[in-house]
Write a protein that holds these residues in place. Structure first.
Motif, PDB file in Angstrom:
ATOM      1  N   ARG A  14       0.818  -1.212   0.000  1.00 15.11           N
ATOM      2  CA  ARG A  14       0.000   0.000   0.000  1.00 15.11           C
ATOM      3  C   ARG A  14       0.857   1.268   0.000  1.00 15.11           C
ATOM      4  O   ARG A  14       0.435   2.321  -0.495  1.00 15.11           O
ATOM      5  CB  ARG A  14      -0.908   0.001   1.237  1.00 15.11           C
ATOM      6  CG  ARG A  14      -2.036   1.013   1.216  1.00 15.11           C
ATOM      7  CD  ARG A  14      -2.833   0.922   2.506  1.00 15.11           C
ATOM      8  NE  ARG A  14      -3.231  -0.464   2.785  1.00 15.11           N
ATOM      9  CZ  ARG A  14      -3.615  -0.901   3.971  1.00 15.11           C
ATOM     10  NH1 ARG A  14      -3.627  -0.075   5.022  1.00 15.11           N
ATOM     11  NH2 ARG A  14      -3.959  -2.150   4.140  1.00 15.11           N
ATOM     12  N   HIS A  15       2.060   1.195   0.540  1.00 18.84           N
ATOM     13  CA  HIS A  15       2.849   2.401   0.764  1.00 18.84           C
ATOM     14  C   HIS A  15       4.178   2.461   0.012  1.00 18.84           C
ATOM     15  O   HIS A  15       4.773   3.540  -0.078  1.00 18.84           O
ATOM     16  CB  HIS A  15       3.158   2.546   2.262  1.00 18.84           C
ATOM     17  CG  HIS A  15       1.948   2.649   3.124  1.00 18.84           C
ATOM     18  ND1 HIS A  15       1.105   3.744   3.106  1.00 18.84           N
ATOM     19  CD2 HIS A  15       1.426   1.786   4.053  1.00 18.84           C
ATOM     20  CE1 HIS A  15       0.121   3.563   3.968  1.00 18.84           C
ATOM     21  NE2 HIS A  15       0.297   2.384   4.557  1.00 18.84           N
ATOM     22  N   CYS A  16       4.663   1.338  -0.504  1.00 19.06           N
ATOM     23  CA  CYS A  16       6.043   1.269  -0.995  1.00 19.06           C
ATOM     24  C   CYS A  16       6.116   0.941  -2.484  1.00 19.06           C
ATOM     25  O   CYS A  16       5.188   0.381  -3.065  1.00 19.06           O
ATOM     26  CB  CYS A  16       6.839   0.232  -0.204  1.00 19.06           C
ATOM     27  SG  CYS A  16       6.782   0.466   1.596  1.00 19.06           S
ATOM     28  N   VAL A  17       7.247   1.288  -3.078  1.00 18.08           N
ATOM     29  CA  VAL A  17       7.517   1.035  -4.495  1.00 18.08           C
ATOM     30  C   VAL A  17       8.031  -0.393  -4.650  1.00 18.08           C
ATOM     31  O   VAL A  17       8.964  -0.799  -3.957  1.00 18.08           O
ATOM     32  CB  VAL A  17       8.553   2.038  -5.041  1.00 18.08           C
ATOM     33  CG1 VAL A  17       8.912   1.722  -6.489  1.00 18.08           C
ATOM     34  CG2 VAL A  17       8.033   3.468  -4.898  1.00 18.08           C
ATOM     35  N   SER A  20      12.170  -1.445  -6.394  1.00 16.85           N
ATOM     36  CA  SER A  20      12.800  -0.128  -6.441  1.00 16.85           C
ATOM     37  C   SER A  20      14.212  -0.212  -7.005  1.00 16.85           C
ATOM     38  O   SER A  20      14.941  -1.166  -6.748  1.00 16.85           O
ATOM     39  CB  SER A  20      12.856   0.472  -5.029  1.00 16.85           C
ATOM     40  OG  SER A  20      13.624   1.655  -5.006  1.00 16.85           O
ATOM     41  N   TYR A  83       9.168  -5.176  -2.089  1.00 19.24           N
ATOM     42  CA  TYR A  83       9.288  -3.771  -1.686  1.00 19.24           C
ATOM     43  C   TYR A  83      10.551  -3.480  -0.888  1.00 19.24           C
ATOM     44  O   TYR A  83      10.880  -2.318  -0.652  1.00 19.24           O
ATOM     45  CB  TYR A  83       8.052  -3.370  -0.877  1.00 19.24           C
ATOM     46  CG  TYR A  83       6.783  -3.725  -1.589  1.00 19.24           C
ATOM     47  CD1 TYR A  83       6.280  -2.915  -2.606  1.00 19.24           C
ATOM     48  CD2 TYR A  83       6.105  -4.910  -1.304  1.00 19.24           C
ATOM     49  CE1 TYR A  83       5.135  -3.259  -3.307  1.00 19.24           C
ATOM     50  CE2 TYR A  83       4.960  -5.265  -2.005  1.00 19.24           C
ATOM     51  CZ  TYR A  83       4.484  -4.429  -2.999  1.00 19.24           C
ATOM     52  OH  TYR A  83       3.359  -4.784  -3.698  1.00 19.24           O
ATOM     53  N   GLU A 111      11.347   2.281  -0.497  1.00 19.51           N
ATOM     54  CA  GLU A 111      11.096   3.562  -1.152  1.00 19.51           C
ATOM     55  C   GLU A 111       9.593   3.816  -1.079  1.00 19.51           C
ATOM     56  O   GLU A 111       8.803   3.021  -1.585  1.00 19.51           O
ATOM     57  CB  GLU A 111      11.558   3.548  -2.602  1.00 19.51           C
ATOM     58  CG  GLU A 111      11.338   4.867  -3.325  1.00 19.51           C
ATOM     59  CD  GLU A 111      11.765   4.834  -4.781  1.00 19.51           C
ATOM     60  OE1 GLU A 111      11.691   5.878  -5.455  1.00 19.51           O
ATOM     61  OE2 GLU A 111      12.165   3.735  -5.256  1.00 19.51           O
ATOM     62  N   LEU A 112       9.202   4.909  -0.431  1.00 16.41           N
ATOM     63  CA  LEU A 112       7.784   5.201  -0.252  1.00 16.41           C
ATOM     64  C   LEU A 112       7.185   5.800  -1.519  1.00 16.41           C
ATOM     65  O   LEU A 112       7.827   6.602  -2.208  1.00 16.41           O
ATOM     66  CB  LEU A 112       7.592   6.175   0.909  1.00 16.41           C
ATOM     67  CG  LEU A 112       8.025   5.687   2.297  1.00 16.41           C
ATOM     68  CD1 LEU A 112       7.777   6.775   3.333  1.00 16.41           C
ATOM     69  CD2 LEU A 112       7.309   4.401   2.677  1.00 16.41           C
ATOM     70  N   LEU A 113       5.941   5.448  -1.797  1.00 12.60           N
ATOM     71  CA  LEU A 113       5.236   6.013  -2.942  1.00 12.60           C
ATOM     72  C   LEU A 113       5.079   7.522  -2.795  1.00 12.60           C
ATOM     73  O   LEU A 113       5.083   8.246  -3.797  1.00 12.60           O
ATOM     74  CB  LEU A 113       3.859   5.354  -3.077  1.00 12.60           C
ATOM     75  CG  LEU A 113       3.866   3.873  -3.503  1.00 12.60           C
ATOM     76  CD1 LEU A 113       2.485   3.259  -3.283  1.00 12.60           C
ATOM     77  CD2 LEU A 113       4.289   3.746  -4.950  1.00 12.60           C
ATOM     78  N   GLN A 114       4.948   8.005  -1.564  1.00 13.61           N
ATOM     79  CA  GLN A 114       4.778   9.435  -1.315  1.00 13.61           C
ATOM     80  C   GLN A 114       6.105  10.187  -1.225  1.00 13.61           C
ATOM     81  O   GLN A 114       6.107  11.409  -1.070  1.00 13.61           O
ATOM     82  CB  GLN A 114       3.986   9.653  -0.021  1.00 13.61           C
ATOM     83  CG  GLN A 114       2.535   9.214  -0.108  1.00 13.61           C
ATOM     84  CD  GLN A 114       1.750   9.628   1.114  1.00 13.61           C
ATOM     85  OE1 GLN A 114       2.243  10.345   1.990  1.00 13.61           O
ATOM     86  NE2 GLN A 114       0.508   9.183   1.203  1.00 13.61           N
ATOM     87  N   ARG A 116       9.241   9.408  -3.364  1.00 16.11           N
ATOM     88  CA  ARG A 116      10.061   8.664  -4.322  1.00 16.11           C
ATOM     89  C   ARG A 116      11.466   9.245  -4.424  1.00 16.11           C
ATOM     90  O   ARG A 116      11.663  10.462  -4.300  1.00 16.11           O
ATOM     91  CB  ARG A 116       9.398   8.668  -5.706  1.00 16.11           C
ATOM     92  CG  ARG A 116       8.179   7.759  -5.794  1.00 16.11           C
ATOM     93  CD  ARG A 116       7.571   7.800  -7.183  1.00 16.11           C
ATOM     94  NE  ARG A 116       6.447   6.878  -7.298  1.00 16.11           N
ATOM     95  CZ  ARG A 116       6.527   5.635  -7.743  1.00 16.11           C
ATOM     96  NH1 ARG A 116       7.705   5.150  -8.118  1.00 16.11           N
ATOM     97  NH2 ARG A 116       5.465   4.866  -7.828  1.00 16.11           N
TER      98      ARG A 116
END
Length: 273
Positions: A14-17, A20, A83, A111-114, A116
């Motif tokens: 839900r939160h991570c790339v 990466s 992730y 790496e967080l989606l919010q 990057r």
């Protein structure tokens, strides 16, 4: 901004790339060595009467030191997560008011989606009291944390994590990206064709085979070895890498077994990244 208690290993998706491509510096922002430079045994507390073991670190770091069943399970889940960029055991955090560093059981980099392009530190604890004591300090350092709960994962998820790690444990997963991506594309296209066959004759011809037979068939088709054994083993390695890197996803509740047909989710399109 994501709350510091919102990110957990169970909801990294839900939160991570996924997969990466961040390249980590030799030291992270808390001045601790990363990757193969970090010694996973250096700050480990020696526990009397406990059996320690080491597990291959498919993320390119040194072998992971495990001193409990919970640590073995969390390492399997971390190694199998698309992730996770880096895994470090017994991570030291120096505090000005303490003569000795605070030791974190597992520190992972994602790496967080919010956010990057920026490595994010996430700590996992095996002990509830230590987590309560250290959590405020980590939050002040912008490090998220959690108390690992093995029951947040099903028995099937844990089984599949061990299965995938067994397939890729001799490799640095990053070196298998190209082969895993191509293999995933071939496997998905083969599965699409099989599911599109409507007639009874075609249904018999394209009847799903067990995983072992499928790996042998794909290994032969892609010419992954000079013998059947080499071709099948190479196909299994690519399958494990594709699952660990997130190029393939299993159907919910499906447990990987060599004697059972493989069940994967079909994506709309398989494009080069």
């Amino acid at each position: 901004m994501i709350a510091h208690d919102a990110i957990m290993l169970s909801n990294f998706a839900r939160h991570c790339v996924a997969d990466s491509r961040l390249i980590l510096p030799e030291r992270d922002r808390l001045y601790v060595l990363t990757g193969r430079w970090h010694d996973n045994q250096l700050f480990a507390k020696r526990k009397p009467y406990s059996l320690s073991s080491v597990t291959a670190n498919v993320r390119g770091g040194r072998p992971l030191l495990e001193q409990s069943q919970s640590e073995r399970i969390v390492d399997a889940l971390l190694c199998a997560s698309p992730y996770v960029i880096d895994i470090r055991c017994h991570y030291p955090v120096c505090v000005a008011t303490k003569s000795a560093p605070q030791i974190i059981d597992r520190m992972v980099v994602v790496e967080l989606l919010q956010r990057r392009g920026v490595p994010h530190l996430h700590a996992l604890f095996m002990d509830a009291e230590r987590h309560r004591n250290v959590r405020p300090m980590l939050a002040a350092l912008d490090v998220t944390s959690e108390l690992f709960d093995r029951f947040a994962f099903t028995a099937v998820q844990i089984h599949n994590a061990y299965f995938c790690n067994g397939l890729v444990q001799r490799h640095d997963i990053r070196a298998l990206r190209s082969e895993a991506w191509q293999f995933a594309g071939t496997l998905l296209e083969s599965e699409r064709r099989r599911r599109r066959r409507p007639t009874a004759h075609c249904a018999r011809r394209y009847k799903p085979c067990d995983l072992d037979s499928l790996m042998l068939r794909l290994g032969r088709r892609l010419r992954l070895g000079t013998t059947d054994l080499e071709a099948r083993d190479a196909a299994y390695t690519r399958l494990g890498a594709a699952l660990v890197l997130g190029y393939l996803e299993l159907d919910d509740g499906y447990a990987l077994e060599v004697s059972q047909p493989l069940r994967v989710r079909l994506r709309r399109q398989h494009e080069d990244r």
